[in-house]
Design a protein around this motif. Sequence first.
Motif, PDB file in Angstrom:
ATOM      1  N   LEU A 145     -70.590  -9.573  -1.994  1.00 29.69           N
ATOM      2  CA  LEU A 145     -69.492  -9.314  -1.073  1.00 29.69           C
ATOM      3  C   LEU A 145     -68.564  -8.327  -1.756  1.00 29.69           C
ATOM      4  O   LEU A 145     -68.082  -8.585  -2.858  1.00 29.69           O
ATOM      5  N   GLU A 168     -65.080  -6.453  -2.407  1.00 32.38           N
ATOM      6  CA  GLU A 168     -63.721  -7.001  -2.410  1.00 32.38           C
ATOM      7  C   GLU A 168     -63.092  -6.861  -1.024  1.00 32.38           C
ATOM      8  O   GLU A 168     -62.427  -7.771  -0.542  1.00 32.38           O
ATOM      9  N   ARG A 192     -64.688  -9.461   1.314  1.00 29.94           N
ATOM     10  CA  ARG A 192     -64.189 -10.786   0.944  1.00 29.94           C
ATOM     11  C   ARG A 192     -62.756 -10.976   1.439  1.00 29.94           C
ATOM     12  O   ARG A 192     -62.401 -12.021   1.963  1.00 29.94           O
ATOM     13  N   ASP A 193     -61.935  -9.938   1.282  1.00 30.32           N
ATOM     14  CA  ASP A 193     -60.544 -10.010   1.742  1.00 30.32           C
ATOM     15  C   ASP A 193     -60.454 -10.147   3.256  1.00 30.32           C
ATOM     16  O   ASP A 193     -59.497 -10.719   3.771  1.00 30.32           O
ATOM     17  N   PHE A 195     -64.639 -20.099   3.632  1.00 33.25           N
ATOM     18  CA  PHE A 195     -64.689 -20.478   2.221  1.00 33.25           C
ATOM     19  C   PHE A 195     -64.811 -21.992   2.116  1.00 33.25           C
ATOM     20  O   PHE A 195     -64.241 -22.727   2.923  1.00 33.25           O
ATOM     21  N   ARG A 220     -59.308 -19.787  -1.481  1.00 37.14           N
ATOM     22  CA  ARG A 220     -60.251 -18.717  -1.118  1.00 37.14           C
ATOM     23  C   ARG A 220     -61.366 -18.622  -2.167  1.00 37.14           C
ATOM     24  O   ARG A 220     -61.743 -17.558  -2.636  1.00 37.14           O
ATOM     25  N   PRO A 272     -67.169 -18.412  -1.028  1.00 39.66           N
ATOM     26  CA  PRO A 272     -67.477 -18.008   0.346  1.00 39.66           C
ATOM     27  C   PRO A 272     -68.809 -18.608   0.801  1.00 39.66           C
ATOM     28  O   PRO A 272     -69.696 -18.860  -0.009  1.00 39.66           O
ATOM     29  N   GLU A 326     -71.020 -17.320   3.333  1.00 39.45           N
ATOM     30  CA  GLU A 326     -71.474 -16.290   4.258  1.00 39.45           C
ATOM     31  C   GLU A 326     -72.968 -16.303   4.561  1.00 39.45           C
ATOM     32  O   GLU A 326     -73.391 -15.770   5.570  1.00 39.45           O
ATOM     33  N   HIS A 337     -74.969 -17.679  -0.778  1.00 38.19           N
ATOM     34  CA  HIS A 337     -73.605 -18.090  -1.098  1.00 38.19           C
ATOM     35  C   HIS A 337     -73.457 -19.612  -1.031  1.00 38.19           C
ATOM     36  O   HIS A 337     -72.704 -20.201  -1.817  1.00 38.19           O
TER      37      HIS A 337
END
Length: 80
Positions: free
Chosen positions: A4, A6, A9-10, A17, A23, A26, A28, A32
Amino acid sequence: MSELSEEKRDDLDDDKFAFPKQRKEPLEDASHVRNAIARFNQVEDVTDDERDAAWKRIKAAARKFDVEVNEKSWREIGKD
């Protein structure tokens, strides 16, 4: 494991999460989810209630991505 960026992810919503407040981990995709299980006990400064909630999110994501989870509780992680 799929990476991911940045930026991606943000952009994830907190509910993507295992530990949304922090946070952390994750959820996804299958990779993950497996990583979240492997690193579960490394997450610091969380309560047992937060761990219970994170475990529920991980198990739901595991079902979604067809990841086998052998542990019935997060307390069983790493205890063979």
